[in-house]
Design a protein around this motif. Structure first.
Motif, PDB file in Angstrom:
ATOM      1  N   PRO A   1       8.754  54.910  56.922  1.00 33.77           N
ATOM      2  CA  PRO A   1       8.349  53.610  56.803  1.00 33.77           C
ATOM      3  C   PRO A   1       7.556  53.703  55.448  1.00 33.77           C
ATOM      4  CG  PRO A   1       7.041  54.380  58.549  1.00 33.77           C
ATOM      5  CD  PRO A   1       8.323  55.373  58.327  1.00 33.77           C
ATOM      6  N   LEU A   2       6.895  54.571  55.156  1.00 32.71           N
ATOM      7  CA  LEU A   2       6.134  54.644  53.748  1.00 32.71           C
ATOM      8  C   LEU A   2       7.406  54.446  52.702  1.00 32.71           C
ATOM      9  CD1 LEU A   2       3.249  57.204  54.406  1.00 32.71           C
ATOM     10  CD2 LEU A   2       3.269  54.627  54.138  1.00 32.71           C
ATOM     11  N   THR A   3       8.637  55.210  52.895  1.00 28.41           N
ATOM     12  CA  THR A   3       9.481  55.318  51.748  1.00 28.41           C
ATOM     13  C   THR A   3      10.217  53.875  51.615  1.00 28.41           C
ATOM     14  OG1 THR A   3       9.788  57.485  52.271  1.00 28.41           O
ATOM     15  CG2 THR A   3      11.504  56.545  51.089  1.00 28.41           C
ATOM     16  N   LEU A   4      10.419  53.285  52.812  1.00 33.39           N
ATOM     17  CA  LEU A   4      11.284  52.168  52.687  1.00 33.39           C
ATOM     18  C   LEU A   4      10.578  50.892  52.942  1.00 33.39           C
ATOM     19  CD1 LEU A   4      14.505  53.415  54.845  1.00 33.39           C
ATOM     20  CD2 LEU A   4      14.144  53.427  52.196  1.00 33.39           C
ATOM     21  N   GLY A   5       9.297  51.016  53.416  1.00 33.66           N
ATOM     22  CA  GLY A   5       8.704  49.679  54.020  1.00 33.66           C
ATOM     23  C   GLY A   5       8.282  48.744  52.680  1.00 33.66           C
ATOM     24  N   ARG A   6       7.962  49.160  51.535  1.00 37.20           N
ATOM     25  CA  ARG A   6       7.746  48.320  50.460  1.00 37.20           C
ATOM     26  C   ARG A   6       8.783  47.579  50.186  1.00 37.20           C
ATOM     27  NH1 ARG A   6       8.358  48.930  45.102  1.00 37.20           N
ATOM     28  NH2 ARG A   6       9.245  51.148  45.552  1.00 37.20           N
TER      29      ARG A   6
ATOM     30  N   PRO B   1       8.407  45.098  57.301  1.00 43.75           N
ATOM     31  CA  PRO B   1       8.861  44.534  58.737  1.00 43.75           C
ATOM     32  C   PRO B   1       8.054  45.116  59.950  1.00 43.75           C
ATOM     33  CG  PRO B   1      10.473  45.888  57.841  1.00 43.75           C
ATOM     34  CD  PRO B   1       9.358  45.758  56.750  1.00 43.75           C
ATOM     35  N   ALA B   2       8.105  44.456  61.049  1.00 44.51           N
ATOM     36  CA  ALA B   2       7.462  45.054  62.411  1.00 44.51           C
ATOM     37  C   ALA B   2       7.959  46.608  62.627  1.00 44.51           C
ATOM     38  CB  ALA B   2       7.932  44.114  63.340  1.00 44.51           C
ATOM     39  N   TRP B   3       9.067  47.052  62.235  1.00 38.10           N
ATOM     40  CA  TRP B   3       9.440  48.296  62.670  1.00 38.10           C
ATOM     41  C   TRP B   3       8.795  49.416  61.845  1.00 38.10           C
ATOM     42  CZ3 TRP B   3      11.319  51.949  59.146  1.00 38.10           C
ATOM     43  CH2 TRP B   3      11.563  51.253  57.769  1.00 38.10           C
ATOM     44  N   THR B   4       8.291  48.919  60.513  1.00 35.90           N
ATOM     45  CA  THR B   4       7.577  49.905  59.769  1.00 35.90           C
ATOM     46  C   THR B   4       6.119  50.304  60.311  1.00 35.90           C
ATOM     47  OG1 THR B   4       6.507  48.182  58.477  1.00 35.90           O
ATOM     48  CG2 THR B   4       8.675  49.289  57.639  1.00 35.90           C
ATOM     49  N   TRP B   5       5.520  49.294  60.706  1.00 39.69           N
ATOM     50  CA  TRP B   5       3.914  49.336  61.650  1.00 39.69           C
ATOM     51  C   TRP B   5       4.251  50.079  63.036  1.00 39.69           C
ATOM     52  CZ3 TRP B   5       0.612  48.807  58.236  1.00 39.69           C
ATOM     53  CH2 TRP B   5       0.603  47.976  56.972  1.00 39.69           C
TER      54      TRP B   5
END
Length: 495
Positions: free
Chosen positions: A218-223, A228-232
Motif C-alpha cells: 500500500p505504501l508503494t502504490l497507495g499514493r 483506496p480502501a484496500w490500502t488501509w
C-alpha cells in the motif's frame, strides 16, 4: 601488504555490485515510465507496477535472501541472484508488452533481494577491524551512488535512444555488467563452506513475506491510486501479520529448529535502537529523492537530468563521511551516529527555513545537500559498523538481512509519509506546478524531515548508552548457545 590490499579491493568491488545494481534499478525506471507507456500502450497503473513491482518483491524477500546465503553459501547465492538479475534484465528489455515487463520487474526485484544481502554478509565474514570500517564506508557509497546514478542514467539512456532501443536500454545495460561481475566473482570470492543440511524455515518466510507485503504494497502504490480502501485494510492487517511471524519464530526456536530470524538478537537495545535510527534517517533520504525531483522539475522547471545532478554533492559528501569516520578516535565512536543525525537535521532545517525566508533555492541546495549527505553518511557508516560488530559472525545473515529490509521499508515509509506532506502542501495539481506552491511545499517537507532526523538522533544517543547484555542477563537458550559455540555475544574486539 600491497597484495593483500589489492585482493581486498577486488573482493569488495565484486560484492558492492549487488547494492549498487539493486539501488540503481530501483530508480532507473522512474524517468522512463512515459516512454514505456507510449511504446507499450500501458496504463498509468501498469506503469506504476513497473516501478512498484520491483520494490515490493525486493523488500519482501531480503531477509529470506540473507538466510539462503547462510544455508547454501553466500558466494553460491550471490551468483544465483546475479544470474537471475541478468536474465530478468534481458527479458525485461525485450518485453513485447506491458504485462510481461511487469512480471520481469517483479522477478528482477526478487533476484536483487537474493544477491543484495550477500554483500554485507561477505563484508562481515571477510573483513575485520579497520578493514571492515573501510569496507562499510565503500558499501555506503555504493548504496547512495546506486540510487542517484539510476535516476541520472535513466534519463541519459532514454534520451540517447541507442540503436533505436529507447527505454529498453535501461534494462539491457545490466546484462554485460552482470556477466563480467559473475566471471570475477567465481575467481575472487572465497569458496563457501560445506552445506550443513538445514532448511529455510518456510513458516517464517510465509509470515514475514506477508507482514512486509502488507506494509510495502500500500505504501508503494497507495499514493498513485488515491489511497483506496484496500490500502488501509492492508496497513491494518500488518500488525497481526507481524505477530504471527513472531509466534512462528518462537515456536521454531522452542522446537529446536532454526528460525528465519533470531529475534532474541534483534530485541537487544543496542541492535533495536540502531535499526530504528537507520529506519528513520533512511526514510528522509528516500523522501528527499522524491520531493526534490518534484520540486526541481515542476516548481523550478529543471529537467530530470539536472534534478539528478543536484544530488551529486550529497553523494560525494556521503562517501567522504564514510572514509573520514574511520579515522576518528575510538572513544568518540559511540556518539558519532547521533552527531551525524544532528548534522542531517541541521541541513534539512536550514533548507526549510531558508526557503521559507525567501532565499533562492540555487544558493541553498548545493552546499546544504552536501552537509546533509555528510551527516547521513556519518550516521550510516558508523551505525552499520556498530551493528555488525555487535553480533557474532554466525549471525551475519540475520543482521545483514534485517538491515537491508529496514532500509527498504524505511524508504517506502519515507516516500509515502513525507511525499503526502509535500503533495498536501503543494495543493491542487495546477498549484503543484507553480514555483511558489512547490517552494512552500518543499520547505515544509524539509522542516518535517529535519524533525524526523532529530528523533533519529535521540534513538542513536540511547543506542550508544546501552550495552550488550552480560551473561547473567541472557536467556537460558542464549547462554547454552554461547557456551556451545564458545563465541562472545557482545561486540568483538579487533586488534
Amino acid at each position: 601488504m600491497t597484495t593483500a590490499r589489492r585482493r581486498d579491493g577486488t573482493l569488495l568491488a565484486v560484492l558492492l555490485v549487488a547494492p549498487f545494481l539493486a539501488q540503481a534499478d530501483a530508480t532507473i525506471a522512474n524517468v522512463a515510465t512515459p516512454a514505456i507507456q507510449d511504446d507499450l500502450q500501458a496504463s498509468g497503473a501498469t506503469a506504476e507496477l513497473v516501478i512498484g513491482g520491483y520494490m515490493i518483491a525486493f523488500a519482501v524477500l531480503l531477509i529470506t535472501g540473507a538466510r539462503l546465503g547462510q544455508l547454501h553459501g553466500y558466494k553460491r547465492v550471490f551468483l544465483l541472484g546475479l544470474g537471475g538479475f541478468a536474465v530478468t534484465s534481458l527479458l525485461g528489455g525485450l518485453a513485447p508488452n506491458a504485462p510481461t515487463l511487469v512480471v520481469m520487474r517483479v522477478l528482477q526485484g526478487a533476484s536483487a533481494a537474493v544477491m543484495f544481502p550477500q554483500a554485507l554478509t561477505g563484508i562481515q565474514l571477510n573483513f575485520s577491524g579497520g578493514r571492515r570500517l573501510r569496507a562499510i564506508g565503500s558499501y555506503a557509497i555504493a548504496l547512495s551512488m546506486g540510487a542517484v546514478t539510476g535516476q541520472i542514467c535513466g534519463g541519459l539512456l532514454v534520451a540517447a535512444d541507442i540503436a533505436g532501443a529507447g527505454w529498453r536500454t535501461i534494462f539491457l545495460v545490466n546484462v554485460p555488467l552482470c556477466v563480467v561481475v559473475a566471471a570475477a566473482a567465481v575467481r575472487v570470492l572465497p569458496p563457501d563452506s560445506e552445506r550443513d543440511g538445514r532448511r529455510v524455515h518456510l513458516a517464517g518466510v510465509a509470515t514475514l513475506s506477508a507482514a512486509v507485503l502488507l506494509v510495502v504494497l500500500p505504501l508503494t502504490l497507495g499514493r498513485a491510486e488515491g489511497w483506496p480502501a484496500w490500502t488501509w485494510l492492508c496497513l491494518a492487517a500488518s500488525p497481526p501479520a507481524c505477530a504471527l511471524f513472531v509466534l512462528a519464530q518462537r515456536r521454531a526456536a522452542a522446537r529446536g529448529r532454526d528460525p528465519l530470524v533470531n529475534l532474541a538478537l534483534l530485541v537487544r537495545p543496542p541492535v533495536f535502537l540502531g535499526l530504528l535510527t537507520l529506519l528513520i534517517a533512511t526514510s528522509t533520504y528516500y523522501a528527499l529523492l522524491f520531493t526534490l525531483a518534484q520540486y526541481m522539475q515542476h516548481g523550478l522547471e529543471r529537467g530530470s537530468i539536472v534534478s539528478g545532478l543536484v544530488l551529486v554533492p550529497w553523494v560525494a559528501a556521503f562517501g567522504v563521511a564514510g572514509q573520514v569516520t574511520r579515522w576518528l578516535p575510538p572513544r568518540l565512536g559511540p556518539g558519532v551516529p547521533a552527531a551525524g543525525c544532528l548534522v542531517l537535521a541541521a541541513a534539512y532545517l536550514t533548507i526549510g527555513g531558508g526557503l521559507s525566508a525567501g532565499i533562492r533555492a540555487d544558493a541553498l541546495l548545493v552546499p546544504l545537500l552536501a552537509v546533509g549527505g555528510f551527516g547521513l553518511g556519518t550516521q550510516f557508516s558508523t551505525l552499520i559498523g556498530r551493528l555488525t560488530n555487535a553480533v557474532p559472525a554466525r549471525y551475519a545473515p540475520d543482521i545483514s538481512g534485517t538491515i537491508t529490509t529496514v532500509l527498504q521499508v524505511g524508504g517506502a515509509l519515507g516516500v509515502a509519509g513525507f511525499g503526502a506532506v509535500y503533495l498536501s502542501l503543494a495543493g491542487s495539481a495546477e498549484a503543484a506546478r507553480s514555483a511558489q506552491a512547490t517552494t512552500h511545499a518543499f520547505a515544509g517537507t524539509t522542516l518535517a524531515m529535519g524533525c524526523a532526523a532529530l528523533v533519529a538522533a535521540g534513538a542513536a544517543w540511547f543506542a550508544a548508552r546501552t550495552r550488550p547484555p552480560a551473561p547473567a542477563d541472557l536467556s537460558d537458550r542464549e547462554r547454552a548457545d554461547r557456551a556451545d559455540r564458545a563465541e562472545p555475544v557482545g561486540p568483538r574486539r579487533h586488534p
